[in-house]
Design a protein around this motif. Structure first.
Motif, PDB file in Angstrom:
ATOM      1  N   ARG A 130      17.383  -0.280   5.816  1.00  0.00           N
ATOM      2  CA  ARG A 130      16.664  -1.681   5.679  1.00  0.00           C
ATOM      3  C   ARG A 130      16.423  -2.181   6.884  1.00  0.00           C
ATOM      4  O   ARG A 130      15.386  -2.596   6.883  1.00  0.00           O
ATOM      5  CB  ARG A 130      17.314  -2.867   4.428  1.00  0.00           C
ATOM      6  CG  ARG A 130      16.348  -3.632   3.875  1.00  0.00           C
ATOM      7  CD  ARG A 130      17.060  -4.968   3.361  1.00  0.00           C
ATOM      8  NE  ARG A 130      16.481  -4.224   1.882  1.00  0.00           N
ATOM      9  CZ  ARG A 130      16.902  -4.343   0.576  1.00  0.00           C
ATOM     10  NH1 ARG A 130      17.201  -5.679  -0.033  1.00  0.00           N
ATOM     11  NH2 ARG A 130      16.894  -3.276  -0.036  1.00  0.00           N
ATOM     12  N   LEU A 168       8.514   3.993   1.506  1.00  0.00           N
ATOM     13  CA  LEU A 168       8.082   2.752   2.236  1.00  0.00           C
ATOM     14  C   LEU A 168       8.160   3.017   3.851  1.00  0.00           C
ATOM     15  O   LEU A 168       7.098   2.307   4.224  1.00  0.00           O
ATOM     16  CB  LEU A 168       9.207   1.692   1.388  1.00  0.00           C
ATOM     17  CG  LEU A 168       8.442   0.455   1.565  1.00  0.00           C
ATOM     18  CD1 LEU A 168       6.768   0.082   1.211  1.00  0.00           C
ATOM     19  CD2 LEU A 168       9.090  -0.431   0.878  1.00  0.00           C
ATOM     20  N   SER A 214       9.879   0.499  -8.930  1.00  0.00           N
ATOM     21  CA  SER A 214       9.460  -0.663  -8.253  1.00  0.00           C
ATOM     22  C   SER A 214       8.248   0.706  -8.069  1.00  0.00           C
ATOM     23  O   SER A 214       8.810   2.049  -8.270  1.00  0.00           O
ATOM     24  CB  SER A 214       9.686  -0.697  -6.695  1.00  0.00           C
ATOM     25  OG  SER A 214      10.984  -1.639  -7.033  1.00  0.00           O
ATOM     26  N   SER A 223       5.359  -9.772  -9.315  1.00  0.00           N
ATOM     27  CA  SER A 223       6.680  -9.703  -8.452  1.00  0.00           C
ATOM     28  C   SER A 223       5.974  -9.491  -7.390  1.00  0.00           C
ATOM     29  O   SER A 223       4.848  -9.488  -6.716  1.00  0.00           O
ATOM     30  CB  SER A 223       7.141  -8.074  -8.842  1.00  0.00           C
ATOM     31  OG  SER A 223       7.497  -8.353 -10.532  1.00  0.00           O
ATOM     32  N   SER A 224       6.988  -9.100  -6.141  1.00  0.00           N
ATOM     33  CA  SER A 224       7.194  -8.962  -4.844  1.00  0.00           C
ATOM     34  C   SER A 224       6.196  -8.145  -4.230  1.00  0.00           C
ATOM     35  O   SER A 224       6.418  -6.858  -5.524  1.00  0.00           O
ATOM     36  CB  SER A 224       8.390  -8.736  -4.465  1.00  0.00           C
ATOM     37  OG  SER A 224       9.420  -9.353  -4.694  1.00  0.00           O
ATOM     38  N   PHE A 225       5.558  -7.813  -3.691  1.00  0.00           N
ATOM     39  CA  PHE A 225       4.698  -7.268  -3.062  1.00  0.00           C
ATOM     40  C   PHE A 225       3.656  -6.613  -1.952  1.00  0.00           C
ATOM     41  O   PHE A 225       3.574  -7.801  -0.923  1.00  0.00           O
ATOM     42  CB  PHE A 225       3.338  -6.975  -4.451  1.00  0.00           C
ATOM     43  CG  PHE A 225       1.873  -7.820  -3.707  1.00  0.00           C
ATOM     44  CD1 PHE A 225       1.122  -8.064  -3.038  1.00  0.00           C
ATOM     45  CD2 PHE A 225       2.568  -8.972  -4.595  1.00  0.00           C
ATOM     46  CE1 PHE A 225       0.083  -8.644  -2.846  1.00  0.00           C
ATOM     47  CE2 PHE A 225       1.148 -10.288  -4.385  1.00  0.00           C
ATOM     48  CZ  PHE A 225       0.410  -9.988  -3.761  1.00  0.00           C
ATOM     49  N   TYR A 255       2.662  -1.277  -2.258  1.00  0.00           N
ATOM     50  CA  TYR A 255       3.936  -1.565  -2.717  1.00  0.00           C
ATOM     51  C   TYR A 255       4.094  -3.130  -3.873  1.00  0.00           C
ATOM     52  O   TYR A 255       4.071  -3.405  -3.227  1.00  0.00           O
ATOM     53  CB  TYR A 255       4.940  -1.162  -1.849  1.00  0.00           C
ATOM     54  CG  TYR A 255       6.132  -0.871  -2.430  1.00  0.00           C
ATOM     55  CD1 TYR A 255       6.541   0.388  -3.146  1.00  0.00           C
ATOM     56  CD2 TYR A 255       7.196  -2.008  -2.263  1.00  0.00           C
ATOM     57  CE1 TYR A 255       7.397   0.690  -3.146  1.00  0.00           C
ATOM     58  CE2 TYR A 255       8.434  -1.661  -2.269  1.00  0.00           C
ATOM     59  CZ  TYR A 255       8.693  -0.330  -3.059  1.00  0.00           C
ATOM     60  OH  TYR A 255      10.165   0.009  -3.369  1.00  0.00           O
ATOM     61  N   GLU A 258       7.082  -4.388  -6.158  1.00  0.00           N
ATOM     62  CA  GLU A 258       8.626  -4.247  -5.952  1.00  0.00           C
ATOM     63  C   GLU A 258       9.130  -5.295  -7.540  1.00  0.00           C
ATOM     64  O   GLU A 258       8.677  -6.603  -7.709  1.00  0.00           O
ATOM     65  CB  GLU A 258       9.319  -4.801  -5.039  1.00  0.00           C
ATOM     66  CG  GLU A 258      10.938  -4.743  -4.482  1.00  0.00           C
ATOM     67  CD  GLU A 258      12.209  -4.584  -3.957  1.00  0.00           C
ATOM     68  OE1 GLU A 258      12.760  -3.869  -2.994  1.00  0.00           O
ATOM     69  OE2 GLU A 258      10.643  -5.315  -1.984  1.00  0.00           O
ATOM     70  N   LEU A 296      11.289   6.631  -2.747  1.00  0.00           N
ATOM     71  CA  LEU A 296      10.521   5.503  -2.692  1.00  0.00           C
ATOM     72  C   LEU A 296      11.412   4.710  -1.302  1.00  0.00           C
ATOM     73  O   LEU A 296      10.017   4.366  -1.010  1.00  0.00           O
ATOM     74  CB  LEU A 296      10.476   4.362  -4.266  1.00  0.00           C
ATOM     75  CG  LEU A 296       9.569   4.700  -5.345  1.00  0.00           C
ATOM     76  CD1 LEU A 296      10.039   3.829  -6.196  1.00  0.00           C
ATOM     77  CD2 LEU A 296       8.207   4.924  -5.276  1.00  0.00           C
ATOM     78  N   LEU A 297      11.959   4.597  -1.161  1.00  0.00           N
ATOM     79  CA  LEU A 297      12.854   3.650   0.283  1.00  0.00           C
ATOM     80  C   LEU A 297      12.116   4.007   0.997  1.00  0.00           C
ATOM     81  O   LEU A 297      11.309   3.968   2.593  1.00  0.00           O
ATOM     82  CB  LEU A 297      14.309   3.002   0.430  1.00  0.00           C
ATOM     83  CG  LEU A 297      14.505   1.850  -1.068  1.00  0.00           C
ATOM     84  CD1 LEU A 297      15.859   2.096  -0.892  1.00  0.00           C
ATOM     85  CD2 LEU A 297      13.816   1.135  -0.624  1.00  0.00           C
TER      86      LEU A 297
END
Length: 267
Positions: free
Chosen positions: A136, A87, A224, A202-204, A217, A219, A83-84
């Motif tokens: 990151r 992304l 996620s 949630s965070s998106f 996306y 998270e 996924l990372l």
């Protein structure tokens, strides 16, 4: 597409190593693109055509093929990666990203210390933690593409107040965000506590592309993933619109964050 890329390279008189070096990728990656084990991005195809000297109608034909291939297969091709990694690939292709963060600063705005502290919440080895921190931070290179990329983060005040890594580290983190805004790498707006409750999630992140469908996306601690169905992706902009009505404008948000920095430093 894979066979076309290989034939064009050979027609250009280049071997895999020479072509990969000019493009700035590994020969193994180019080889996977030529054998169908990896989908070359539209940007990569465009660069390869320039390297191979392909112009005019032939270039337009190949680019149309690449864009159609991307639309049909972009999600399935990236599903096979982590996924990372997916992304990061999508962030590279996006022209606009809007992120909402209720509790944690978005990855594209994190300092190394903050990112490390967040990642260490999981039972990873020290080596894995550093690998994820490096990845990151590497993703943040997309912010240097302004004005090609428009990045907007909507932060709940809680994300600015929770002192991951301690109060001084958090002061540095918020100051880092302010600097990103001042140099034009990002737009940041803050939803202060004074507004009380609101419809949150949630965070998106909502990612927009020039020719590809919108992607969301999401998270969360439990899971996620990406949403690509229109009934799901249309909801992201609607939620963002509601949050923007509660958020301070960009200038007031910078002033607000400056006060948060002072609070962390004296608490």
């Amino acid at each position: 597409m894979a066979a076309e890329l290989k034939q064009l390279r050979e027609n250009g008189g280049l071997n895999t190593i020479q072509a990969a070096r000019r493009l700035g990728m590994s020969p193994a990656t180019l080889n996977r693109s030529e054998t169908g084990r990896r989908m070359a991005t539209v940007a990569e195809v465009s660069a390869l055509l320039a390297i191979y000297g392909v112009t005019g109608p032939e270039r337009r034909r190949i680019m149309n093929m690449a864009e159609e291939h991307a639309i049909d297969g972009w999600w399935e091709a990236n599903r096979r990666t982590t996924l990372l990694y997916a992304l990061a690939q999508f962030e590279q292709q996006a022209t606009a990203i809007t992120a909402y963060a209720p509790m944690i600063i978005p990855g594209l705005l994190q300092t190394p210390d903050y990112a490390r502290n967040i990642i260490q919440q999981e039972p990873f080895s020290e080596e894995e933690v550093e690998r994820r921190v490096a990845m990151r931070l590497g993703r943040q290179n997309v912010l240097a593409r302004t004005p090609t990329l428009r990045y907007h983060a909507i932060l709940d005040e809680a994300a600015l107040r929770r002192p991951f890594g301690g109060r001084y580290a958090m002061a540095d983190q918020v100051r880092w965000i302010i600097d990103a805004v001042k140099v034009g790498r990002a737009t940041v707006t803050v939803i202060p506590f004074k507004h009380g409750g609101y419809e949150a999630s949630s965070s998106f992140s909502v990612l927009e592309f020039p020719r590809l469908p919108r992607l969301v996306y999401v998270e969360a601690a439990e899971a996620s993933g990406f949403l690509d169905a229109s009934e799901d992706t249309d909801g992201g902009p609607r939620r963002i619109g509601k949050m923007m009505k509660l958020a301070l404008n960009s200038a007031d948000s910078v002033d607000f964050m400056s006060k948060v920095v002072a609070d962390h430093e004296r608490s």
